[in-house]
Design a protein around this motif. Sequence first.
Motif, PDB file in Angstrom:
ATOM      1  N   VAL A   1       0.839  -1.207   0.000  1.00 25.60           N
ATOM      2  CA  VAL A   1       0.000   0.000   0.000  1.00 25.60           C
ATOM      3  C   VAL A   1       0.875   1.258   0.000  1.00 25.60           C
ATOM      4  CG1 VAL A   1      -1.539   1.402   1.455  1.00 25.60           C
ATOM      5  CG2 VAL A   1      -2.063  -1.016   1.043  1.00 25.60           C
ATOM      6  N   GLY A   2       1.861   1.278   0.874  1.00 22.80           N
ATOM      7  CA  GLY A   2       2.717   2.459   0.987  1.00 22.80           C
ATOM      8  C   GLY A   2       3.471   2.760  -0.299  1.00 22.80           C
ATOM      9  N   TYR A   3       4.058   1.726  -0.912  1.00 18.43           N
ATOM     10  CA  TYR A   3       4.746   1.927  -2.192  1.00 18.43           C
ATOM     11  C   TYR A   3       3.788   2.511  -3.226  1.00 18.43           C
ATOM     12  CZ  TYR A   3       9.445  -0.130  -1.835  1.00 18.43           C
ATOM     13  OH  TYR A   3      10.765  -0.353  -1.555  1.00 18.43           O
ATOM     14  N   GLU A   4       2.606   1.930  -3.288  1.00 17.17           N
ATOM     15  CA  GLU A   4       1.657   2.326  -4.331  1.00 17.17           C
ATOM     16  C   GLU A   4       1.249   3.787  -4.175  1.00 17.17           C
ATOM     17  OE1 GLU A   4       1.206  -0.259  -6.419  1.00 17.17           O
ATOM     18  OE2 GLU A   4       0.446   1.310  -7.732  1.00 17.17           O
ATOM     19  N   VAL A   5       0.863   4.163  -2.966  1.00 20.57           N
ATOM     20  CA  VAL A   5       0.378   5.527  -2.740  1.00 20.57           C
ATOM     21  C   VAL A   5       1.524   6.531  -2.905  1.00 20.57           C
ATOM     22  CG1 VAL A   5      -0.628   7.107  -1.036  1.00 20.57           C
ATOM     23  CG2 VAL A   5      -1.546   4.776  -1.296  1.00 20.57           C
ATOM     24  N   ALA A   6       2.675   6.227  -2.328  1.00 23.06           N
ATOM     25  CA  ALA A   6       3.818   7.142  -2.433  1.00 23.06           C
ATOM     26  C   ALA A   6       4.195   7.377  -3.896  1.00 23.06           C
ATOM     27  CB  ALA A   6       5.014   6.581  -1.661  1.00 23.06           C
ATOM     28  N   CYS A   7       4.355   6.293  -4.642  1.00 28.62           N
ATOM     29  CA  CYS A   7       4.843   6.436  -6.021  1.00 28.62           C
ATOM     30  C   CYS A   7       3.797   7.079  -6.922  1.00 28.62           C
ATOM     31  CB  CYS A   7       5.273   5.078  -6.573  1.00 28.62           C
ATOM     32  SG  CYS A   7       6.693   4.397  -5.682  1.00 28.62           S
ATOM     33  N   ARG A   8       2.528   6.809  -6.651  1.00 24.73           N
ATOM     34  CA  ARG A   8       1.490   7.459  -7.455  1.00 24.73           C
ATOM     35  C   ARG A   8       1.437   8.955  -7.177  1.00 24.73           C
ATOM     36  NH1 ARG A   8      -2.313   4.179 -10.100  1.00 24.73           N
ATOM     37  NH2 ARG A   8      -1.667   1.987 -10.032  1.00 24.73           N
ATOM     38  N   VAL A   9       1.597   9.344  -5.936  1.00 26.19           N
ATOM     39  CA  VAL A   9       1.626  10.779  -5.612  1.00 26.19           C
ATOM     40  C   VAL A   9       2.863  11.423  -6.252  1.00 26.19           C
ATOM     41  CG1 VAL A   9       1.816  12.491  -3.758  1.00 26.19           C
ATOM     42  CG2 VAL A   9       0.271  10.534  -3.502  1.00 26.19           C
ATOM     43  N   GLY A  10       3.984  10.749  -6.177  1.00 24.04           N
ATOM     44  CA  GLY A  10       5.202  11.274  -6.792  1.00 24.04           C
ATOM     45  C   GLY A  10       5.057  11.426  -8.298  1.00 24.04           C
ATOM     46  N   GLU A  11       4.456  10.416  -8.938  1.00 24.02           N
ATOM     47  CA  GLU A  11       4.267  10.488 -10.391  1.00 24.02           C
ATOM     48  C   GLU A  11       3.246  11.567 -10.751  1.00 24.02           C
ATOM     49  OE1 GLU A  11       3.480   6.685 -12.134  1.00 24.02           O
ATOM     50  OE2 GLU A  11       3.313   7.523 -14.163  1.00 24.02           O
ATOM     51  N   TYR A  12       2.198  11.687  -9.933  1.00 19.80           N
ATOM     52  CA  TYR A  12       1.199  12.747 -10.136  1.00 19.80           C
ATOM     53  C   TYR A  12       1.856  14.125 -10.082  1.00 19.80           C
ATOM     54  CZ  TYR A  12      -2.290  16.166  -8.560  1.00 19.80           C
ATOM     55  OH  TYR A  12      -3.047  17.297  -8.399  1.00 19.80           O
ATOM     56  N   LEU A  13       2.714  14.352  -9.108  1.00 17.09           N
ATOM     57  CA  LEU A  13       3.362  15.663  -8.957  1.00 17.09           C
ATOM     58  C   LEU A  13       4.357  15.926 -10.085  1.00 17.09           C
ATOM     59  CD1 LEU A  13       3.824  15.679  -5.072  1.00 17.09           C
ATOM     60  CD2 LEU A  13       2.210  17.058  -6.405  1.00 17.09           C
ATOM     61  N   GLY A  14       5.076  14.887 -10.514  1.00 20.26           N
ATOM     62  CA  GLY A  14       5.809  14.942 -11.768  1.00 20.26           C
ATOM     63  C   GLY A  14       7.140  15.680 -11.786  1.00 20.26           C
ATOM     64  N   ARG A  15       7.606  15.937 -13.000  1.00 20.04           N
ATOM     65  CA  ARG A  15       8.956  16.447 -13.230  1.00 20.04           C
ATOM     66  C   ARG A  15       9.148  17.891 -12.789  1.00 20.04           C
ATOM     67  NH1 ARG A  15      12.619  14.161 -16.491  1.00 20.04           N
ATOM     68  NH2 ARG A  15      12.105  12.037 -17.071  1.00 20.04           N
ATOM     69  N   ASN A  16       8.178  18.741 -13.013  1.00 22.87           N
ATOM     70  CA  ASN A  16       8.338  20.141 -12.583  1.00 22.87           C
ATOM     71  C   ASN A  16       8.474  20.216 -11.069  1.00 22.87           C
ATOM     72  OD1 ASN A  16       8.020  20.783 -15.222  1.00 22.87           O
ATOM     73  ND2 ASN A  16       6.270  22.145 -14.934  1.00 22.87           N
ATOM     74  N   HIS A  17       7.675  19.423 -10.403  1.00 23.37           N
ATOM     75  CA  HIS A  17       7.766  19.336  -8.946  1.00 23.37           C
ATOM     76  C   HIS A  17       9.160  18.889  -8.530  1.00 23.37           C
ATOM     77  CE1 HIS A  17       6.509  18.354  -4.816  1.00 23.37           C
ATOM     78  NE2 HIS A  17       7.091  17.180  -4.972  1.00 23.37           N
ATOM     79  N   TYR A  18       9.637  17.856  -9.203  1.00 23.71           N
ATOM     80  CA  TYR A  18      10.935  17.259  -8.862  1.00 23.71           C
ATOM     81  C   TYR A  18      12.092  18.239  -9.041  1.00 23.71           C
ATOM     82  CZ  TYR A  18      14.753  13.834  -8.890  1.00 23.71           C
ATOM     83  OH  TYR A  18      15.902  13.138  -8.620  1.00 23.71           O
ATOM     84  N   GLU A  19      11.906  19.237  -9.887  1.00 21.43           N
ATOM     85  CA  GLU A  19      12.984  20.229 -10.051  1.00 21.43           C
ATOM     86  C   GLU A  19      13.301  20.951  -8.740  1.00 21.43           C
ATOM     87  OE1 GLU A  19      12.550  23.142 -13.121  1.00 21.43           O
ATOM     88  OE2 GLU A  19      12.039  21.579 -14.577  1.00 21.43           O
ATOM     89  N   MET A  20      12.300  21.144  -7.923  1.00 17.62           N
ATOM     90  CA  MET A  20      12.466  21.890  -6.664  1.00 17.62           C
ATOM     91  C   MET A  20      12.361  20.996  -5.429  1.00 17.62           C
ATOM     92  SD  MET A  20      12.931  25.210  -6.968  1.00 17.62           S
ATOM     93  CE  MET A  20      13.026  26.283  -8.411  1.00 17.62           C
ATOM     94  N   PHE A  21      11.539  19.956  -5.532  1.00 18.20           N
ATOM     95  CA  PHE A  21      11.189  19.179  -4.339  1.00 18.20           C
ATOM     96  C   PHE A  21      11.767  17.759  -4.393  1.00 18.20           C
ATOM     97  CE2 PHE A  21       7.919  22.408  -4.733  1.00 18.20           C
ATOM     98  CZ  PHE A  21       7.729  22.828  -3.423  1.00 18.20           C
ATOM     99  N   HIS A  22      12.162  17.285  -3.251  1.00 17.87           N
ATOM    100  CA  HIS A  22      12.669  15.927  -3.054  1.00 17.87           C
ATOM    101  C   HIS A  22      11.440  15.008  -2.975  1.00 17.87           C
ATOM    102  CE1 HIS A  22      15.578  13.387  -0.279  1.00 17.87           C
ATOM    103  NE2 HIS A  22      15.212  12.734  -1.348  1.00 17.87           N
ATOM    104  N   SER A  23      11.049  14.471  -4.120  1.00 16.88           N
ATOM    105  CA  SER A  23       9.776  13.742  -4.211  1.00 16.88           C
ATOM    106  C   SER A  23       9.708  12.541  -3.274  1.00 16.88           C
ATOM    107  CB  SER A  23       9.547  13.258  -5.647  1.00 16.88           C
ATOM    108  OG  SER A  23       9.610  14.325  -6.545  1.00 16.88           O
ATOM    109  N   THR A  24      10.854  11.969  -2.973  1.00 17.40           N
ATOM    110  CA  THR A  24      10.884  10.855  -2.022  1.00 17.40           C
ATOM    111  C   THR A  24      10.214  11.259  -0.714  1.00 17.40           C
ATOM    112  OG1 THR A  24      12.872   9.939  -3.006  1.00 17.40           O
ATOM    113  CG2 THR A  24      12.449   9.361  -0.705  1.00 17.40           C
ATOM    114  N   ALA A  25      10.375  12.521  -0.335  1.00 14.61           N
ATOM    115  CA  ALA A  25       9.760  13.016   0.901  1.00 14.61           C
ATOM    116  C   ALA A  25       8.320  13.464   0.678  1.00 14.61           C
ATOM    117  CB  ALA A  25      10.580  14.168   1.467  1.00 14.61           C
TER     118      ALA A  25
END
Lengths: 465, 465
Positions: B143-167
Motif C-alpha cells: 500500500v505504501g509503495y503504491e500511494v507514495a509512487c502514485r503521488v510522486g508520479e502525479y506531482l511529476g517532473r516540474n515538482h521534482y525540479e524543486m522538491f525531493h519527491s521521495t519526501a
Amino acid sequence: MSTSLDERNGGAARTTRLAKWAIDLQYEGIPKEVVERTKELFLDWVGCAIAGRHHPAVSAIAKYAVQMGPTTGKSEFIDGSLGLLTSPAFAALVNGAASHVVEQDDLHNRSMMHPATVIFPAALAVAQDIQANGKDFIAACVVGYEVACRVGEYLGRNHYEMFHSTATGGVVGVAAAVSHLLRHNMSQMLSAIGTAGTQAAGLWQFLIDASHSKQVHTGKACFDGIFAAYVAKHNLLGPKDILEGPRGMGNALGRGSTSPEAIDQSLGIDFAVLQSSFKWHASCRHTHPSVDALLSLMQKHALKFDDIESVVARTYQAAINVLGLSGRGETVHQSKFTMGFVLAVAAKYGQAMITDFTEEALRDPALRNFQDRVTMKYDAHIDSQFPQKWQGTVEVTCNSGKQISESVEYLKGDPQLPLTRLELEAKTRALFDYGGYDDTKNIERVIQRVWQLEDEVDLLGFSFE
Amino acid sequence: MSTSLDERNGGAARTTRLAKWAIDLQYEGIPKEVVERTKELFLDWVGCAIAGRHHPAVSAIAKYAVQMGPTTGKSEFIDGSLGLLTSPAFAALVNGAASHVVEQDDLHNRSMMHPATVIFPAALAVAQDIQANGKDFIAACVVGYEVACRVGEYLGRNHYEMFHSTATGGVVGVAAAVSHLLRHNMSQMLSAIGTAGTQAAGLWQFLIDASHSKQVHTGKACFDGIFAAYVAKHNLLGPKDILEGPRGMGNALGRGSTSPEAIDQSLGIDFAVLQSSFKWHASCRHTHPSVDALLSLMQKHALKFDDIESVVARTYQAAINVLGLSGRGETVHQSKFTMGFVLAVAAKYGQAMITDFTEEALRDPALRNFQDRVTMKYDAHIDSQFPQKWQGTVEVTCNSGKQISESVEYLKGDPQLPLTRLELEAKTRALFDYGGYDDTKNIERVIQRVWQLEDEVDLLGFSFE
C-alpha cells in the motif's frame, strides 16, 4: 556548480545578516516598548491557548503526544487537565495547536501571519526545559517574531494564496527563537534556519471542507522548528541559503514573486512585535471597523442599546462579500460573521467578547430585532483605502429622530491603537472563562506574573487544570 | 463556495478511489510476485539502513530522538548500538534517515522516488509497536509503495525540479501504509492522506552546499506520515482532496504540470513494487550502463583485468555532464562518480560494491593506470533513448589487438533485469560489512527470516549492535 548558483542569488547575504542579528540580540539591547509589547502578546497567547484547549483537533494531537512522546519531562501542556509533563517538542506541538483555535490570536499585517501561535508555545516549552529565565525568554520571542514575520513577508501574497504563512514562516521563526535560547553559534543558527525552511509546509486546502489542518500547521511548525534547532545543536548541517537559494523557499514556494528586502531591512529598528495587532472583538475582523465606530459613537453621545432606531454600516467591498455568506447567523460561529448580529451584541453589552457569542444570545429577541435594523452599505472612499487601512463609518438614527455618524481610521488593537492593559486583562479573563477555567485567583496571579516577566527566574507554572 | 471548488476539481474522486483501494487490499489478494519482490526490497532496505547508521546526520537525529522521545517502547532503532527502544514515530525518524545515506536504496523510475527509505522504516516501527505479523506488514508496505509512487508520479517532473519527491510523495505513502496497519475506515484513511499531504516538504537547496537535509527529509517524512495516520485514528479531520483540490498539493507544489491519471489508473494491476529498481553497483547510476556492458563483455569473452588495453564508454549527454564534475576522483565519494575509476574497479573485482570503494583502492596504481585508458564518448542513439532507457555500449581494445564491443539495454537491477536472490544477499552482506556489523551468523539468519517474512508472527529483532 554550487558556487555560481550561490553567487547568482546573492550568496545568502541577507539570510546571513538576519541570522547574525538573531544571534547577537541581547535582552539589554531591546527597546523597552518592545519588551512591554512582547509581554502583552504573550498574555494574549496564554488566553488563546486556554480557550482552544478542548477542540477536537487539539485532543487528537494531545493523544498522539501521549502515545509517541515521553510522559515525563520539564515542559508543560498548557492544558493541565492532562496531568502530564513532556519534552519541549510535544508540549509545543499541543500548545501550538490549542492557541490557533478560537481566532483571537494576534496578526502581523504585512506578513499576513499570526506569530504568537507558533513562537510562544515553542519558546515557552524550550525555556521550561532548559530553565531559561524571563529575560532570555523575552529575547528569544523577539527573535522568533522577527524571523517568522520577515520570512512571511518575504514569501508574500502569492505564497499566501496557497500556503498558511503562519506555518511556513513560523517554522523558521521557531527555529531561530529556539536557537537563541540554546545559544547557537553562527553556523548552527544558519543550519537551524535551513533545516526548518526545507520542512516548511501548510496548505489552505483544509478550508474547503472545514477540516482540522489549521491546528496541525501551527503545532507542527512548533515541533519542526524545535527539531531544526536541536539537530543543528548536534551539528546537523542545513542549507545556508534556504530563503533565496535557487532551490530554496522563495523559488519553490514563492510562486513567482517575493520581497527579498523584507529579510534584512531595518533590522533592530522596525520590530515585528510592534507591528502586530491584537484582536479585540471576537467576531470576524471585517466587522471590527463598524463595531469600533458604533461603540465610539455610543460613548460620545451617551447612547444606550434602546436609544438606537437603525444603523447603516458603511464599509469596503471585501467585507460585504465575506459577511454576506453567513445568512442570518444561525450558529454561534456564523453569528460572528453577521454584521447586524455583531453590532447588536456590541451595542447591548458594550463589547463583543468571546463569551458574548452564545446559544442564549442567538435566541435573544432584542438582539435579533436590533439586527434587523442594521444594513451594510458600500463606501467608495473606505474601499479605496483597504487593505492598507481597515476604516469604518456608522450612521445611526436614534429613536429621538436624531441622525449622527462616526468614523474610525484604525482598528482597536492595531499597532496605532493598542489595547490598554486593562482591556487585555479583560480579554484574558474572557478567554480563560471560555476555556472552562475558573480559578480567578490564579488568573490574576498569572496576569501579574506576565507583567513582571523579565524578573522571573523560570517559566514554569503556565499549565491550568 | 466549497462545493463548486470541489466539483470543479473532480470532487476528490481519484483520491477517494486510491484511498479505497488502500483500505481494501488484503495480503491474500496480492500477487505472489509482488509479495516476493516486496521481501527483496525490504532486505535491500535493511542493508542500506545498517550501512548508513553512523552518518553524522543520523547521529544528530538519533540524539534528538533520545532527547525528545521516550526511551522505552516496542519500536527498535535499527542501530542496536543505541541500546534503546522507543515509540514508532522516533524509531522511524532515525531509521528513515539512516537508510538514505549510502545511495544504495531502490528507485521507482516513473516517480523519481526512492520508496523503500520512507515506507519500510515507518511500517516496520508501527508493526513492531502493534505486533502486526509478516503478512500485515507486507500488505501495508505494498500500500505504501503504491500511494507514495502514485503521488510522486502525479506531482511529476516540474515538482521534482524543486522538491525531493521521495519526501513529498513519501509522507503520503507512509500515512497510507500506517493507516492500513491501524485498520482505518474510509474517513480516517482520507484524513490521514490529507493531513500528510498538507505537511509535505523537502527542497533540493541542500544539494548546493552538501548539507544534511537529505536524511532529514526521509526521516521526517516517516515521522510526519505516522503523525498523520495516528491523529486520523483519533478523528482529526484532514482535507479530502489534498492531491487535486484547488489549494492542494498539485496546484501548490506541482509548478504548472501534474499527471492526475497517475493517481488511480491500473490500481491493483500495475504495482509500484514491481516497477522499482534495485541499485546494484555502488557507483553513480550514470556509470551503470557502462559497468554492466563491460562485465558482460568480459564474461562472454573470458577477459581478465590485465587483458584490457583500453575502453571507450559510449553514453548519453547527461552522463558526460555529471561524470565530468568529479575530476580524477580524489575522494572515495568522488571516485564513484569517475567513469574510468569505476570501470577499473569493476574490471578488477568483477563487481563495484560499496566495500570496493576504499582509500586503499584510491591509491592502487593498477586501478589508476586502467582509469587513464578509459574514455567517454557521446552516442547519439543512446542519448535519443534516455531517460526511458539507460543504455550503454563499451568498445574494448584488448592487449592482443582484438577489438570487441558490447551493449546493454537495461540496467542490472531494473524491473526488466532484477537481481537474483544470491546477488541481493551478496549486496546485503556488503552493506552490513560497510556499516561495521560483522556477526555473520546473524546476518544469514536475518536474510533467511526475510525470505520467510510472510510466516513471521511479528517484526521484532531488526536491530543490530
